[in-house]
Design a protein around this motif. Structure first.
Motif, PDB file in Angstrom:
ATOM      1  N   SER A 174      24.999  22.570  17.106  1.00 48.37           N
ATOM      2  CA  SER A 174      25.621  23.843  17.444  1.00 48.37           C
ATOM      3  C   SER A 174      25.708  24.827  16.284  1.00 48.37           C
ATOM      4  CB  SER A 174      27.024  23.586  18.014  1.00 48.37           C
ATOM      5  OG  SER A 174      27.773  22.791  17.120  1.00 48.37           O
ATOM      6  N   VAL A 175      26.330  24.436  15.190  1.00 47.70           N
ATOM      7  CA  VAL A 175      26.481  25.326  14.044  1.00 47.70           C
ATOM      8  C   VAL A 175      25.925  24.630  12.814  1.00 47.70           C
ATOM      9  CG1 VAL A 175      28.093  26.606  12.584  1.00 47.70           C
ATOM     10  CG2 VAL A 175      28.543  26.378  15.042  1.00 47.70           C
ATOM     11  N   ALA A 176      24.846  25.174  12.268  1.00 45.58           N
ATOM     12  CA  ALA A 176      24.232  24.562  11.093  1.00 45.58           C
ATOM     13  C   ALA A 176      25.173  24.657   9.897  1.00 45.58           C
ATOM     14  CB  ALA A 176      22.912  25.247  10.784  1.00 45.58           C
ATOM     15  N   THR A 177      25.292  23.574   9.141  1.00 45.70           N
ATOM     16  CA  THR A 177      26.123  23.542   7.951  1.00 45.70           C
ATOM     17  C   THR A 177      25.261  23.840   6.726  1.00 45.70           C
ATOM     18  OG1 THR A 177      27.588  21.886   8.948  1.00 45.70           O
ATOM     19  CG2 THR A 177      27.636  22.084   6.554  1.00 45.70           C
ATOM     20  N   PRO A 178      25.661  24.772   5.853  1.00 46.50           N
ATOM     21  CA  PRO A 178      24.865  25.084   4.660  1.00 46.50           C
ATOM     22  C   PRO A 178      24.562  23.830   3.844  1.00 46.50           C
ATOM     23  CG  PRO A 178      26.642  26.669   4.925  1.00 46.50           C
ATOM     24  CD  PRO A 178      26.879  25.581   5.944  1.00 46.50           C
ATOM     25  N   VAL A 179      23.406  23.826   3.179  1.00 46.30           N
ATOM     26  CA  VAL A 179      22.966  22.637   2.455  1.00 46.30           C
ATOM     27  C   VAL A 179      23.976  22.203   1.398  1.00 46.30           C
ATOM     28  CG1 VAL A 179      21.194  21.716   0.915  1.00 46.30           C
ATOM     29  CG2 VAL A 179      20.517  23.051   2.896  1.00 46.30           C
ATOM     30  N   ALA A 180      24.575  23.167   0.697  1.00 44.95           N
ATOM     31  CA  ALA A 180      25.551  22.811  -0.339  1.00 44.95           C
ATOM     32  C   ALA A 180      26.747  22.083   0.268  1.00 44.95           C
ATOM     33  CB  ALA A 180      26.013  24.067  -1.075  1.00 44.95           C
ATOM     34  N   ARG A 181      27.175  22.526   1.437  1.00 41.12           N
ATOM     35  CA  ARG A 181      28.290  21.862   2.116  1.00 41.12           C
ATOM     36  C   ARG A 181      27.858  20.493   2.635  1.00 41.12           C
ATOM     37  NH1 ARG A 181      32.826  19.761   2.238  1.00 41.12           N
ATOM     38  NH2 ARG A 181      33.893  19.628   4.246  1.00 41.12           N
ATOM     39  N   GLN A 182      26.610  20.400   3.121  1.00 41.22           N
ATOM     40  CA  GLN A 182      26.090  19.103   3.545  1.00 41.22           C
ATOM     41  C   GLN A 182      26.142  18.107   2.397  1.00 41.22           C
ATOM     42  OE1 GLN A 182      22.298  19.045   5.637  1.00 41.22           O
ATOM     43  NE2 GLN A 182      22.600  21.146   6.309  1.00 41.22           N
ATOM     44  N   ALA A 183      25.746  18.564   1.209  1.00 40.05           N
ATOM     45  CA  ALA A 183      25.762  17.681   0.040  1.00 40.05           C
ATOM     46  C   ALA A 183      27.173  17.190  -0.248  1.00 40.05           C
ATOM     47  CB  ALA A 183      25.190  18.412  -1.171  1.00 40.05           C
ATOM     48  N   GLY A 184      28.151  18.092  -0.080  1.00 42.11           N
ATOM     49  CA  GLY A 184      29.533  17.691  -0.305  1.00 42.11           C
ATOM     50  C   GLY A 184      30.004  16.663   0.705  1.00 42.11           C
ATOM     51  N   ILE A 185      29.611  16.822   1.954  1.00 45.77           N
ATOM     52  CA  ILE A 185      30.013  15.878   2.997  1.00 45.77           C
ATOM     53  C   ILE A 185      29.354  14.515   2.767  1.00 45.77           C
ATOM     54  CG2 ILE A 185      29.795  15.379   5.472  1.00 45.77           C
ATOM     55  CD1 ILE A 185      30.128  18.432   5.908  1.00 45.77           C
ATOM     56  N   VAL A 186      28.095  14.512   2.384  1.00 45.38           N
ATOM     57  CA  VAL A 186      27.403  13.246   2.088  1.00 45.38           C
ATOM     58  C   VAL A 186      28.062  12.563   0.888  1.00 45.38           C
ATOM     59  CG1 VAL A 186      25.232  12.237   1.275  1.00 45.38           C
ATOM     60  CG2 VAL A 186      25.209  13.954   3.097  1.00 45.38           C
ATOM     61  N   MET A 271      18.991   6.735   3.421  1.00 44.12           N
ATOM     62  CA  MET A 271      19.772   7.273   4.532  1.00 44.12           C
ATOM     63  C   MET A 271      19.626   8.791   4.599  1.00 44.12           C
ATOM     64  SD  MET A 271      23.230   4.991   4.056  1.00 44.12           S
ATOM     65  CE  MET A 271      23.911   5.478   5.636  1.00 44.12           C
ATOM     66  N   ALA A 272      19.345   9.279   5.789  1.00 44.48           N
ATOM     67  CA  ALA A 272      19.259  10.721   6.056  1.00 44.48           C
ATOM     68  C   ALA A 272      20.377  11.091   7.025  1.00 44.48           C
ATOM     69  CB  ALA A 272      17.899  11.073   6.639  1.00 44.48           C
ATOM     70  N   PHE A 273      20.854  12.330   6.929  1.00 43.81           N
ATOM     71  CA  PHE A 273      21.986  12.773   7.728  1.00 43.81           C
ATOM     72  C   PHE A 273      21.682  14.095   8.420  1.00 43.81           C
ATOM     73  CE2 PHE A 273      23.491  10.218   4.239  1.00 43.81           C
ATOM     74  CZ  PHE A 273      24.546   9.464   4.736  1.00 43.81           C
ATOM     75  N   ASP A 274      22.296  14.283   9.568  1.00 46.90           N
ATOM     76  CA  ASP A 274      22.316  15.586  10.222  1.00 46.90           C
ATOM     77  C   ASP A 274      23.779  15.988  10.289  1.00 46.90           C
ATOM     78  OD1 ASP A 274      21.179  17.798  11.356  1.00 46.90           O
ATOM     79  OD2 ASP A 274      21.177  17.008  13.396  1.00 46.90           O
ATOM     80  N   VAL A 275      24.082  17.180   9.804  1.00 42.38           N
ATOM     81  CA  VAL A 275      25.466  17.634   9.708  1.00 42.38           C
ATOM     82  C   VAL A 275      25.625  18.934  10.468  1.00 42.38           C
ATOM     83  CG1 VAL A 275      27.326  18.296   8.138  1.00 42.38           C
ATOM     84  CG2 VAL A 275      25.670  16.555   7.428  1.00 42.38           C
ATOM     85  N   ALA A 276      26.648  18.998  11.302  1.00 39.54           N
ATOM     86  CA  ALA A 276      26.963  20.228  12.041  1.00 39.54           C
ATOM     87  C   ALA A 276      28.474  20.358  12.149  1.00 39.54           C
ATOM     88  CB  ALA A 276      26.337  20.195  13.430  1.00 39.54           C
ATOM     89  N   ASP A 277      28.947  21.584  12.062  1.00 42.63           N
ATOM     90  CA  ASP A 277      30.395  21.831  12.140  1.00 42.63           C
ATOM     91  C   ASP A 277      31.164  20.956  11.151  1.00 42.63           C
ATOM     92  OD1 ASP A 277      29.916  23.652  14.217  1.00 42.63           O
ATOM     93  OD2 ASP A 277      29.990  22.051  15.716  1.00 42.63           O
ATOM     94  N   ASP A 278      30.563  20.753   9.972  1.00 44.69           N
ATOM     95  CA  ASP A 278      31.174  19.974   8.890  1.00 44.69           C
ATOM     96  C   ASP A 278      31.435  18.516   9.256  1.00 44.69           C
ATOM     97  OD1 ASP A 278      31.083  22.114   7.212  1.00 44.69           O
ATOM     98  OD2 ASP A 278      33.193  22.670   7.430  1.00 44.69           O
ATOM     99  N   ARG A 279      30.697  18.008  10.227  1.00 54.76           N
ATOM    100  CA  ARG A 279      30.778  16.583  10.578  1.00 54.76           C
ATOM    101  C   ARG A 279      29.371  15.984  10.631  1.00 54.76           C
ATOM    102  NH1 ARG A 279      35.400  14.892  13.606  1.00 54.76           N
ATOM    103  NH2 ARG A 279      37.238  15.955  12.759  1.00 54.76           N
ATOM    104  N   ILE A 280      29.262  14.721  10.305  1.00 55.07           N
ATOM    105  CA  ILE A 280      27.981  14.022  10.401  1.00 55.07           C
ATOM    106  C   ILE A 280      27.726  13.684  11.865  1.00 55.07           C
ATOM    107  CG2 ILE A 280      26.717  11.910   9.786  1.00 55.07           C
ATOM    108  CD1 ILE A 280      28.405  11.908   7.159  1.00 55.07           C
ATOM    109  N   THR A 281      26.674  14.217  12.424  1.00 57.29           N
ATOM    110  CA  THR A 281      26.360  14.003  13.835  1.00 57.29           C
ATOM    111  C   THR A 281      25.285  12.929  14.051  1.00 57.29           C
ATOM    112  OG1 THR A 281      24.742  15.803  13.766  1.00 57.29           O
ATOM    113  CG2 THR A 281      26.981  16.356  14.463  1.00 57.29           C
TER     114      THR A 281
END
Length: 298
Positions: A174-186, A271-281
């Motif tokens: 639904s809402v793409a999370t910026p790469v920098a934020r994705q890195a933080g979540i990972v 491990m690869a991740f898909d992140v949306a709305d600041d959650r790992i989907t």
């Protein structure tokens, strides 16, 4: 063979990187892509010099041949993957700075068309859809040229690409999370995993998260997708408990933030991740050692 004796060699070999990039996106396997490129060049050099010189655009010829080989392989790959033990995940690729070997022509360009989520959707397409879509939408080949490779009319190829495009759009989060934020979540996922903090892990996961592992029947891995934040978090903690000597490293996987697990300096999981709305989907864990060769020097 030297470039002095064959002035066309540089022009022919300069196509190698384009062919590797095309074949990897079509097949999801670097090893298979390299085989396709080798076979393509074998067919070129099997021709007489006279036939080679009669070809107006060697680059277009090489692309047509590589595309047709990939199309044939995609058909047989479906049958092979029906026999594959567990889930099949495309082969993960490291960041260009960590690519093994010195030849830039062997490196795949890490753009949005190679992130794991994109490649997984490509896997759901028919071979003709995948070839038509990748050639037209990713590599910008006109449908007239795509038709020569797929063996259908330009109008039919346009419909194939449109159908593939609908699949891509339907699979987008639904809402793409910026790469920098994705890195933080990972990074937070890594820290929670290392701390065995199940509540922190659950908070980082989408309630409907899906985790997929690929062991290929060579190493232990869950054979079916794991659905739900609680189940996936508990499985993650369990893996960390059973393999206490595992070291987690933050790495770029197919152009996006990911994790690499090592034991005694050897990569055992990517491990690869898909992140949306600041959650790992989505989470993909590749454990099959046959798919980890590009990471041996990473």
């Amino acid at each position: 063979m030297s470039t002095a004796s064959d002035p066309s060699l540089d022009a022919i070999m300069s196509e190698r990187r384009q062919l590797i990039n095309l074949a990897y996106r079509l097949l999801g396997s670097l090893a298979d892509a390299e085989d396709v490129v080798q076979e393509t060049y074998t067919r070129w050099y099997a021709m007489s010099r006279q036939r080679q010189e009669a070809i107006e655009s060697p680059g277009a010829w090489l692309t047509r041949v590589a595309g047709r080989i990939c199309l044939d392989q995609l058909g047989s790959a479906r049958a092979r993957r029906e026999r594959y033990v567990g889930e099949w995940i495309p082969e993960p690729l490291p960041d260009r700075s960590e690519w093994p070997g010195d030849d830039p022509a062997d490196r795949v360009t890490l753009d949005e068309s190679v992130n794991m989520a994109f490649l997984v959707v490509l896997e759901s397409m028919t071979p003709a859809e995948r070839v038509a879509f990748v050639l037209h939408d990713v590599f910008r080949y006109p449908f007239a040229e795509v038709a020569e490779i797929v063996g259908r009319t330009p109008a039919a190829c346009r419909k194939l690409a449109s159908s593939a495009r609908h699949r891509i759009d339907a699979a987008r989060t639904s809402v793409a999370t910026p790469v920098a934020r994705q890195a933080g979540i990972v990074r937070e996922f890594k820290q929670a995993w290392e701390a065995k903090d199940i509540e922190a892990l659950i908070a980082l996961l989408d309630p409907d998260v899906v985790g997929v592992a690929d062991g290929g029947g060579v190493v232990n891995a869950v054979l079916r997708p794991v659905e739900g934040a609680d189940r996936l978090a508990r499985l993650t903690i369990d893996i960390g408990t059973r393999v206490p000597s595992m070291t987690l490293l933050e790495r770029t996987v197919n152009g996006r933030p990911g994790l690499v697990a090592q034991r005694d300096g050897v990569t055992v999981m990517v491990m690869a991740f898909d992140v949306a709305d600041d959650r790992i989907t989505r989470l993909w864990a590749v454990r099959n050692p046959d798919k980890l060769h590009p990471w041996t020097a990473a």
